[in-house]
Design a protein around this motif. Structure first.
Motif, PDB file in Angstrom:
ATOM      1  N   TYR A 169       6.212 -52.346  28.640  1.00 23.67           N
ATOM      2  CA  TYR A 169       7.304 -51.752  29.409  1.00 23.67           C
ATOM      3  C   TYR A 169       6.713 -50.748  30.387  1.00 23.67           C
ATOM      4  O   TYR A 169       5.670 -50.150  30.148  1.00 23.67           O
ATOM      5  CB  TYR A 169       8.350 -51.081  28.513  1.00 23.67           C
ATOM      6  CG  TYR A 169       7.847 -49.928  27.689  1.00 23.67           C
ATOM      7  CD1 TYR A 169       7.844 -48.629  28.187  1.00 23.67           C
ATOM      8  CD2 TYR A 169       7.395 -50.132  26.391  1.00 23.67           C
ATOM      9  CE1 TYR A 169       7.389 -47.570  27.420  1.00 23.67           C
ATOM     10  CE2 TYR A 169       6.940 -49.077  25.619  1.00 23.67           C
ATOM     11  CZ  TYR A 169       6.941 -47.797  26.136  1.00 23.67           C
ATOM     12  OH  TYR A 169       6.485 -46.753  25.388  1.00 23.67           O
ATOM     13  N   SER A 170       7.380 -50.588  31.519  1.00 19.32           N
ATOM     14  CA  SER A 170       6.899 -49.674  32.551  1.00 19.32           C
ATOM     15  C   SER A 170       8.102 -49.100  33.292  1.00 19.32           C
ATOM     16  O   SER A 170       8.974 -49.850  33.728  1.00 19.32           O
ATOM     17  CB  SER A 170       5.982 -50.420  33.527  1.00 19.32           C
ATOM     18  OG  SER A 170       5.553 -49.555  34.568  1.00 19.32           O
ATOM     19  N   PHE A 171       8.163 -47.776  33.395  1.00 17.36           N
ATOM     20  CA  PHE A 171       9.241 -47.141  34.136  1.00 17.36           C
ATOM     21  C   PHE A 171       8.889 -45.690  34.424  1.00 17.36           C
ATOM     22  O   PHE A 171       8.002 -45.103  33.807  1.00 17.36           O
ATOM     23  CB  PHE A 171      10.573 -47.219  33.377  1.00 17.36           C
ATOM     24  CG  PHE A 171      10.605 -46.443  32.086  1.00 17.36           C
ATOM     25  CD1 PHE A 171      11.043 -45.123  32.037  1.00 17.36           C
ATOM     26  CD2 PHE A 171      10.199 -47.039  30.899  1.00 17.36           C
ATOM     27  CE1 PHE A 171      11.077 -44.420  30.845  1.00 17.36           C
ATOM     28  CE2 PHE A 171      10.225 -46.341  29.698  1.00 17.36           C
ATOM     29  CZ  PHE A 171      10.672 -45.024  29.678  1.00 17.36           C
ATOM     30  N   ASN A 172       9.579 -45.119  35.374  1.00 15.59           N
ATOM     31  CA  ASN A 172       9.442 -43.706  35.718  1.00 15.59           C
ATOM     32  C   ASN A 172      10.838 -43.136  35.930  1.00 15.59           C
ATOM     33  O   ASN A 172      11.501 -43.467  36.908  1.00 15.59           O
ATOM     34  CB  ASN A 172       8.599 -43.538  36.981  1.00 15.59           C
ATOM     35  CG  ASN A 172       8.245 -42.074  37.245  1.00 15.59           C
ATOM     36  OD1 ASN A 172       9.048 -41.170  37.001  1.00 15.59           O
ATOM     37  ND2 ASN A 172       7.052 -41.834  37.746  1.00 15.59           N
ATOM     38  N   PRO A 173      11.325 -42.298  35.008  1.00 12.92           N
ATOM     39  CA  PRO A 173      12.695 -41.778  35.119  1.00 12.92           C
ATOM     40  C   PRO A 173      12.861 -40.689  36.175  1.00 12.92           C
ATOM     41  O   PRO A 173      13.983 -40.336  36.529  1.00 12.92           O
ATOM     42  CB  PRO A 173      12.962 -41.223  33.718  1.00 12.92           C
ATOM     43  CG  PRO A 173      11.607 -40.810  33.223  1.00 12.92           C
ATOM     44  CD  PRO A 173      10.657 -41.830  33.783  1.00 12.92           C
ATOM     45  N   SER A 174      11.758 -40.150  36.698  1.00 13.78           N
ATOM     46  CA  SER A 174      11.843 -39.062  37.670  1.00 13.78           C
ATOM     47  C   SER A 174      12.380 -39.575  39.005  1.00 13.78           C
ATOM     48  O   SER A 174      11.845 -40.529  39.564  1.00 13.78           O
ATOM     49  CB  SER A 174      10.461 -38.433  37.881  1.00 13.78           C
ATOM     50  OG  SER A 174      10.471 -37.564  38.994  1.00 13.78           O
ATOM     51  N   PRO A 175      13.434 -38.951  39.562  1.00 16.59           N
ATOM     52  CA  PRO A 175      13.984 -39.395  40.851  1.00 16.59           C
ATOM     53  C   PRO A 175      12.965 -39.341  41.982  1.00 16.59           C
ATOM     54  O   PRO A 175      12.988 -40.173  42.886  1.00 16.59           O
ATOM     55  CB  PRO A 175      15.145 -38.417  41.092  1.00 16.59           C
ATOM     56  CG  PRO A 175      15.519 -37.925  39.735  1.00 16.59           C
ATOM     57  CD  PRO A 175      14.233 -37.864  38.969  1.00 16.59           C
ATOM     58  N   SER A 176      12.049 -38.365  41.938  1.00 23.91           N
ATOM     59  CA  SER A 176      11.053 -38.235  43.005  1.00 23.91           C
ATOM     60  C   SER A 176       9.752 -38.950  42.668  1.00 23.91           C
ATOM     61  O   SER A 176       8.794 -38.888  43.441  1.00 23.91           O
ATOM     62  CB  SER A 176      10.768 -36.755  43.270  1.00 23.91           C
ATOM     63  OG  SER A 176      10.197 -36.134  42.123  1.00 23.91           O
ATOM     64  N   GLY A 177       9.689 -39.614  41.516  1.00 26.62           N
ATOM     65  CA  GLY A 177       8.488 -40.350  41.138  1.00 26.62           C
ATOM     66  C   GLY A 177       7.340 -39.485  40.690  1.00 26.62           C
ATOM     67  O   GLY A 177       6.178 -39.825  40.924  1.00 26.62           O
ATOM     68  N   GLN A 178       7.621 -38.354  40.027  1.00 19.12           N
ATOM     69  CA  GLN A 178       6.560 -37.488  39.528  1.00 19.12           C
ATOM     70  C   GLN A 178       5.631 -38.287  38.617  1.00 19.12           C
ATOM     71  O   GLN A 178       6.073 -38.976  37.700  1.00 19.12           O
ATOM     72  CB  GLN A 178       7.152 -36.310  38.746  1.00 19.12           C
ATOM     73  CG  GLN A 178       7.935 -35.324  39.590  1.00 19.12           C
ATOM     74  CD  GLN A 178       7.018 -34.359  40.321  1.00 19.12           C
ATOM     75  OE1 GLN A 178       5.808 -34.384  40.152  1.00 19.12           O
ATOM     76  NE2 GLN A 178       7.601 -33.500  41.139  1.00 19.12           N
ATOM     77  N   ALA A 179       4.315 -38.176  38.867  1.00 20.76           N
ATOM     78  CA  ALA A 179       3.342 -38.945  38.080  1.00 20.76           C
ATOM     79  C   ALA A 179       3.396 -38.565  36.606  1.00 20.76           C
ATOM     80  O   ALA A 179       3.149 -39.403  35.733  1.00 20.76           O
ATOM     81  CB  ALA A 179       1.932 -38.719  38.623  1.00 20.76           C
ATOM     82  N   GLY A 180       3.709 -37.309  36.304  1.00 20.52           N
ATOM     83  CA  GLY A 180       3.743 -36.874  34.911  1.00 20.52           C
ATOM     84  C   GLY A 180       4.882 -37.464  34.111  1.00 20.52           C
ATOM     85  O   GLY A 180       4.922 -37.323  32.896  1.00 20.52           O
ATOM     86  N   ALA A 181       5.835 -38.120  34.790  1.00 19.31           N
ATOM     87  CA  ALA A 181       6.965 -38.718  34.088  1.00 19.31           C
ATOM     88  C   ALA A 181       6.822 -40.225  33.954  1.00 19.31           C
ATOM     89  O   ALA A 181       7.744 -40.890  33.490  1.00 19.31           O
ATOM     90  CB  ALA A 181       8.270 -38.378  34.819  1.00 19.31           C
ATOM     91  N   ASN A 182       5.686 -40.779  34.338  1.00 16.41           N
ATOM     92  CA  ASN A 182       5.509 -42.224  34.344  1.00 16.41           C
ATOM     93  C   ASN A 182       5.148 -42.752  32.957  1.00 16.41           C
ATOM     94  O   ASN A 182       4.361 -42.151  32.237  1.00 16.41           O
ATOM     95  CB  ASN A 182       4.411 -42.609  35.341  1.00 16.41           C
ATOM     96  CG  ASN A 182       4.367 -44.098  35.572  1.00 16.41           C
ATOM     97  OD1 ASN A 182       5.314 -44.676  36.099  1.00 16.41           O
ATOM     98  ND2 ASN A 182       3.273 -44.721  35.164  1.00 16.41           N
ATOM     99  N   PHE A 183       5.724 -43.902  32.594  1.00 24.19           N
ATOM    100  CA  PHE A 183       5.406 -44.578  31.341  1.00 24.19           C
ATOM    101  C   PHE A 183       4.930 -45.988  31.651  1.00 24.19           C
ATOM    102  O   PHE A 183       5.552 -46.702  32.436  1.00 24.19           O
ATOM    103  CB  PHE A 183       6.629 -44.646  30.419  1.00 24.19           C
ATOM    104  CG  PHE A 183       6.998 -43.341  29.804  1.00 24.19           C
ATOM    105  CD1 PHE A 183       6.528 -42.984  28.558  1.00 24.19           C
ATOM    106  CD2 PHE A 183       7.812 -42.452  30.486  1.00 24.19           C
ATOM    107  CE1 PHE A 183       6.865 -41.773  27.986  1.00 24.19           C
ATOM    108  CE2 PHE A 183       8.163 -41.236  29.927  1.00 24.19           C
ATOM    109  CZ  PHE A 183       7.682 -40.897  28.668  1.00 24.19           C
TER     110      PHE A 183
END
Length: 289
Positions: A169-183
């Motif tokens: 699975y791969s997703f990033n819940p951050s609206p601005s695409g913050q790298a620290g929020a990436n899975f």
């Protein structure tokens, strides 16, 4: 069916005598489910389980840089994710003979009901704090395909071997695409060996051993890719009480391992040591109509 899970993960990265970074995370989860099954033939039973899952994940990063005769520079970031979702498990059981049987199931990806998250980053001595709050529309639970083989060695002993394939699975819940929020988690294989021993006709004990055999997650985080190469091993223990009308089970498990992760700061350098630990508790009951 009630399952409680606790997960801890830590790593320390050193980039020289004057610079280091530490990472730690914790995950608490609660799964509440109900299941129903029906015998469709003399040897085969099919079933459906519905789970409501709730998870809270917290991640923290600290980076310290210090030069001689200078004030240390400390960078801090913290990510928190909360999510609630619903998922299903479709499965079945077939008796191949009086002593041998197989089981099979598929767990669907979760349907997220609600969720939220925060992303905070700050540097000591600087007025540059970044704070972002967002809705959590994804849940870090992959689909799972399982199959198991069981052998009734005697009236009181049952041996079992299970294989579980967890999807990516791969997703990033951050609206601005913050790298620290990436899975970004990849496919892994999990094996389990277990034994049931009936102490009395309606009371027994269970024990098992399992490993994930491979890297578990690939999460780009700050100065490290945190690409886990942790071969984890663990075991389970529990007891069960059976009557013709149903059963009650209580079990617990622990899993841990040592491994390493490469660093984005020093490509090609020696891997950085890291460790993972998981603990859990399950309470389950069934009733036959």
């Amino acid at each position: 069916l009630l399952t409680l899970g606790f997960y801890a993960d830590r790593a320390t990265l050193r980039f020289g005598p004057d610079r280091s970074m530490s990472y730690d995370s914790s995950l608490n989860s609660v799964w509440i489910g109900g299941f129903a099954g029906r015998r469709v033939s003399e040897r085969t039973t099919l079933g459906l389980t519905l789970f409501y899952a709730s998870a809270e994940l917290a991640e923290r990063f600290y980076e310290v840089s210090a030069q001689p005769d200078a004030t240390a520079r400390i960078s801090f970031s913290e990510n928190t994710f909360e999510s609630n979702g619903v998922l299903f498990v479709l499965g079945g059981h077939t008796k191949l003979s009086d002593d041998w049987s197989i089981g099979y199931s598929f767990r669907t990806p979760p349907l997220v009901v609600s969720g939220r998250g925060t992303f905070v980053s700050a540097v000591s001595g600087e007025d540059s704090e970044v704070r972002e709050e967002f809705s959590q529309k994804k849940m870090g639970v992959p689909w799972r395909l399982s199959s198991g083989l069981a052998y009734q060695a005697s009236r009181s002993v049952l041996l079992a071997l299970d294989l579980h394939l967890y999807g990516p699975y791969s997703f990033n819940p951050s609206p601005s695409g913050q790298a620290g929020a990436n899975f970004d988690a990849k496919t892994i294989l999990n094996t389990q060996l277990g034994v049931d021993y009936k102490v009395w006709e309606d009371f027994g004990l269970r024990w098992g051993f399992y490993t994930n055999l491979s890297a578990a997650a690939e999460k780009p985080r700050a100065l490290s890719t945190l690409r886990d190469k942790v071969h984890m091993f663990g075991s389970t223990a529990g007891w069960y009480w059976e009557k013709p009308q149903g059963s009650v089970s209580l079990g617990a498990w622990a899993q841990g391992g040592q491994g390493s992760t490469p660093s984005l700061e020093r490509p090609g350098a020696d891997p950085v040591a890291r460790s993972n630990y998981i603990y859990g508790l399950t309470i389950a009951s069934s009733y036959k109509f």
